[in-house]
Design a protein around this motif. Structure first.
Motif, PDB file in Angstrom:
ATOM      1  N   ARG A 176     -11.276   0.860   3.263  1.00  0.00           N
ATOM      2  CA  ARG A 176     -11.608   1.491   1.975  1.00  0.00           C
ATOM      3  C   ARG A 176     -11.051   0.668   0.808  1.00  0.00           C
ATOM      4  O   ARG A 176     -11.727   0.473  -0.198  1.00  0.00           O
ATOM      5  CB  ARG A 176     -11.073   2.925   1.931  1.00  0.00           C
ATOM      6  CG  ARG A 176     -11.882   3.902   2.749  1.00  0.00           C
ATOM      7  CD  ARG A 176     -11.518   5.357   2.456  1.00  0.00           C
ATOM      8  NE  ARG A 176     -10.112   5.662   2.648  1.00  0.00           N
ATOM      9  CZ  ARG A 176      -9.558   5.961   3.814  1.00  0.00           C
ATOM     10  NH1 ARG A 176     -10.299   6.006   4.905  1.00  0.00           N
ATOM     11  NH2 ARG A 176      -8.263   6.233   3.894  1.00  0.00           N
ATOM     12  N   TRP A 177      -9.806   0.170   0.956  1.00  0.00           N
ATOM     13  CA  TRP A 177      -9.200  -0.603  -0.124  1.00  0.00           C
ATOM     14  C   TRP A 177      -9.995  -1.869  -0.399  1.00  0.00           C
ATOM     15  O   TRP A 177     -10.285  -2.196  -1.558  1.00  0.00           O
ATOM     16  CB  TRP A 177      -7.744  -0.956   0.209  1.00  0.00           C
ATOM     17  CG  TRP A 177      -7.028  -1.493  -0.986  1.00  0.00           C
ATOM     18  CD1 TRP A 177      -6.279  -0.792  -1.867  1.00  0.00           C
ATOM     19  CD2 TRP A 177      -7.049  -2.851  -1.451  1.00  0.00           C
ATOM     20  NE1 TRP A 177      -5.818  -1.634  -2.862  1.00  0.00           N
ATOM     21  CE2 TRP A 177      -6.276  -2.897  -2.635  1.00  0.00           C
ATOM     22  CE3 TRP A 177      -7.638  -4.018  -0.998  1.00  0.00           C
ATOM     23  CZ2 TRP A 177      -6.085  -4.074  -3.353  1.00  0.00           C
ATOM     24  CZ3 TRP A 177      -7.449  -5.190  -1.720  1.00  0.00           C
ATOM     25  CH2 TRP A 177      -6.679  -5.215  -2.888  1.00  0.00           C
ATOM     26  N   SER A 183       0.812  -1.219   0.000  1.00  0.00           N
ATOM     27  CA  SER A 183       0.000   0.000   0.000  1.00  0.00           C
ATOM     28  C   SER A 183       0.844   1.267   0.000  1.00  0.00           C
ATOM     29  O   SER A 183       0.353   2.338  -0.337  1.00  0.00           O
ATOM     30  CB  SER A 183      -0.921   0.026   1.220  1.00  0.00           C
ATOM     31  OG  SER A 183      -0.163   0.233   2.408  1.00  0.00           O
ATOM     32  N   TRP A 203      -7.489 -11.027  -4.591  1.00  0.00           N
ATOM     33  CA  TRP A 203      -7.294 -10.370  -3.293  1.00  0.00           C
ATOM     34  C   TRP A 203      -8.071 -11.171  -2.253  1.00  0.00           C
ATOM     35  O   TRP A 203      -9.034 -11.876  -2.581  1.00  0.00           O
ATOM     36  CB  TRP A 203      -7.780  -8.917  -3.329  1.00  0.00           C
ATOM     37  CG  TRP A 203      -9.249  -8.796  -3.646  1.00  0.00           C
ATOM     38  CD1 TRP A 203      -9.806  -8.708  -4.892  1.00  0.00           C
ATOM     39  CD2 TRP A 203     -10.332  -8.799  -2.719  1.00  0.00           C
ATOM     40  NE1 TRP A 203     -11.176  -8.656  -4.801  1.00  0.00           N
ATOM     41  CE2 TRP A 203     -11.533  -8.699  -3.464  1.00  0.00           C
ATOM     42  CE3 TRP A 203     -10.414  -8.866  -1.333  1.00  0.00           C
ATOM     43  CZ2 TRP A 203     -12.789  -8.668  -2.867  1.00  0.00           C
ATOM     44  CZ3 TRP A 203     -11.672  -8.836  -0.741  1.00  0.00           C
ATOM     45  CH2 TRP A 203     -12.843  -8.738  -1.518  1.00  0.00           C
ATOM     46  N   ILE A 258     -13.157  -2.594   0.396  1.00  0.00           N
ATOM     47  CA  ILE A 258     -14.487  -2.282  -0.133  1.00  0.00           C
ATOM     48  C   ILE A 258     -14.390  -1.963  -1.622  1.00  0.00           C
ATOM     49  O   ILE A 258     -15.198  -2.442  -2.432  1.00  0.00           O
ATOM     50  CB  ILE A 258     -15.149  -1.132   0.654  1.00  0.00           C
ATOM     51  CG1 ILE A 258     -15.570  -1.636   2.032  1.00  0.00           C
ATOM     52  CG2 ILE A 258     -16.345  -0.559  -0.101  1.00  0.00           C
ATOM     53  CD1 ILE A 258     -16.049  -0.553   2.980  1.00  0.00           C
ATOM     54  N   ASP A 259     -13.383  -1.186  -2.006  1.00  0.00           N
ATOM     55  CA  ASP A 259     -13.187  -0.865  -3.419  1.00  0.00           C
ATOM     56  C   ASP A 259     -12.860  -2.118  -4.228  1.00  0.00           C
ATOM     57  O   ASP A 259     -13.384  -2.308  -5.326  1.00  0.00           O
ATOM     58  CB  ASP A 259     -12.079   0.186  -3.569  1.00  0.00           C
ATOM     59  CG  ASP A 259     -11.935   0.636  -5.008  1.00  0.00           C
ATOM     60  OD1 ASP A 259     -12.935   1.068  -5.610  1.00  0.00           O
ATOM     61  OD2 ASP A 259     -10.803   0.546  -5.545  1.00  0.00           O
ATOM     62  N   ALA A 260     -12.013  -2.982  -3.678  1.00  0.00           N
ATOM     63  CA  ALA A 260     -11.671  -4.230  -4.374  1.00  0.00           C
ATOM     64  C   ALA A 260     -12.909  -5.088  -4.574  1.00  0.00           C
ATOM     65  O   ALA A 260     -13.113  -5.647  -5.661  1.00  0.00           O
ATOM     66  CB  ALA A 260     -10.608  -4.992  -3.593  1.00  0.00           C
ATOM     67  N   GLN A 266     -10.345  -8.862  -9.249  1.00  0.00           N
ATOM     68  CA  GLN A 266     -10.687  -7.604  -9.897  1.00  0.00           C
ATOM     69  C   GLN A 266      -9.901  -7.466 -11.192  1.00  0.00           C
ATOM     70  O   GLN A 266      -8.797  -8.002 -11.316  1.00  0.00           O
ATOM     71  CB  GLN A 266     -10.423  -6.434  -8.963  1.00  0.00           C
ATOM     72  CG  GLN A 266      -8.979  -6.269  -8.557  1.00  0.00           C
ATOM     73  CD  GLN A 266      -8.812  -5.300  -7.414  1.00  0.00           C
ATOM     74  OE1 GLN A 266      -8.982  -5.659  -6.259  1.00  0.00           O
ATOM     75  NE2 GLN A 266      -8.466  -4.082  -7.741  1.00  0.00           N
ATOM     76  N   HIS A 269     -16.000  -4.041  -4.740  1.00  0.00           N
ATOM     77  CA  HIS A 269     -16.836  -3.362  -5.733  1.00  0.00           C
ATOM     78  C   HIS A 269     -16.319  -3.645  -7.149  1.00  0.00           C
ATOM     79  O   HIS A 269     -17.104  -3.974  -8.050  1.00  0.00           O
ATOM     80  CB  HIS A 269     -16.860  -1.859  -5.453  1.00  0.00           C
ATOM     81  CG  HIS A 269     -17.606  -1.081  -6.476  1.00  0.00           C
ATOM     82  ND1 HIS A 269     -18.978  -1.108  -6.570  1.00  0.00           N
ATOM     83  CD2 HIS A 269     -17.165  -0.271  -7.466  1.00  0.00           C
ATOM     84  CE1 HIS A 269     -19.358  -0.348  -7.575  1.00  0.00           C
ATOM     85  NE2 HIS A 269     -18.274   0.174  -8.138  1.00  0.00           N
ATOM     86  N   GLN A 270     -15.004  -3.526  -7.354  1.00  0.00           N
ATOM     87  CA  GLN A 270     -14.422  -3.787  -8.671  1.00  0.00           C
ATOM     88  C   GLN A 270     -14.574  -5.250  -9.085  1.00  0.00           C
ATOM     89  O   GLN A 270     -14.642  -5.558 -10.273  1.00  0.00           O
ATOM     90  CB  GLN A 270     -12.940  -3.422  -8.675  1.00  0.00           C
ATOM     91  CG  GLN A 270     -12.672  -1.940  -8.637  1.00  0.00           C
ATOM     92  CD  GLN A 270     -11.190  -1.666  -8.685  1.00  0.00           C
ATOM     93  OE1 GLN A 270     -10.451  -2.302  -9.428  1.00  0.00           O
ATOM     94  NE2 GLN A 270     -10.735  -0.710  -7.889  1.00  0.00           N
ATOM     95  N   SER A 271     -14.628  -6.147  -8.116  1.00  0.00           N
ATOM     96  CA  SER A 271     -14.741  -7.584  -8.404  1.00  0.00           C
ATOM     97  C   SER A 271     -16.132  -7.978  -8.860  1.00  0.00           C
ATOM     98  O   SER A 271     -16.297  -8.988  -9.543  1.00  0.00           O
ATOM     99  CB  SER A 271     -14.338  -8.393  -7.176  1.00  0.00           C
ATOM    100  OG  SER A 271     -13.004  -8.137  -6.832  1.00  0.00           O
TER     101      SER A 271
END
Length: 151
Positions: free
Chosen positions: A31-32, A19, A71, A34-36, A61, A38-40
């Motif tokens: 945050r990381w 990171s 991930w 949750i974003d991963a 992702q 979402h992208q997945s």
């Protein structure tokens, strides 16, 4: 948040190494992940313990055209109790990704994560591709693994 607060020490070490943070930051990690997730999209899963608390969450992702990056985050207890379910769910997701036309799935691990590396190779069928020397923020070596459609 539950998983980040309880994530395994080797996963924390990897998160810090990759990171760019000087120290572990729960908010940044939440945050990381949750974003991963979402992208997945459809290629993410959460496995529960017998008491319905999260054991681990993970997914894949997009990382390029026809390439997906894995991930995962989990607890020590979750891995101990649900490793078989985690393996089955991960293998199932990999097959769905390949069916969608993706040609490569990949993952990385700091080289000190020997049990994770063993799991990638023995249980998930990933092949080692080399080591990025001193790639992590504190000079950690990072190993790269992949699995190709049809392997």
């Amino acid at each position: 948040m539950y998983l980040v607060q309880r994530m395994r020490e080797d996963e924390r070490a990897q998160f810090i190494a990759l990171s760019g943070l000087e120290a572990f930051d729960e908010d940044a990690a939440v945050r990381w992940f949750i974003d991963a997730a979402h992208q997945s999209g459809l290629y993410a899963v959460t496995v529960l313990n017998d008491d319905n608390t999260p054991a681990a969450a993970g997914g894949f992702q997009p990382a390029g055209v026809g390439v997906y990056q894995a991930w995962m985050v989990g607890t020590t207890e979750g891995w101990a109790g649900q490793w078989r379910s985690l393996t089955k769910a991960t293998c199932w997701l990999i097959e769905r990704i390949f069916e969608s036309g993706v040609h490569r799935v990949q993952t990385t691990a700091i080289t000190s994560r020997e049990l994770a590396i063993e799991w990638f190779e023995r249980s998930l069928g990933f092949k080692p591709e080399g080591v990025w020397r001193h790639y992590g923020i504190r000079g950690e070596d990072v190993a790269l693994f992949s699995r190709l459609r049809g392997e």
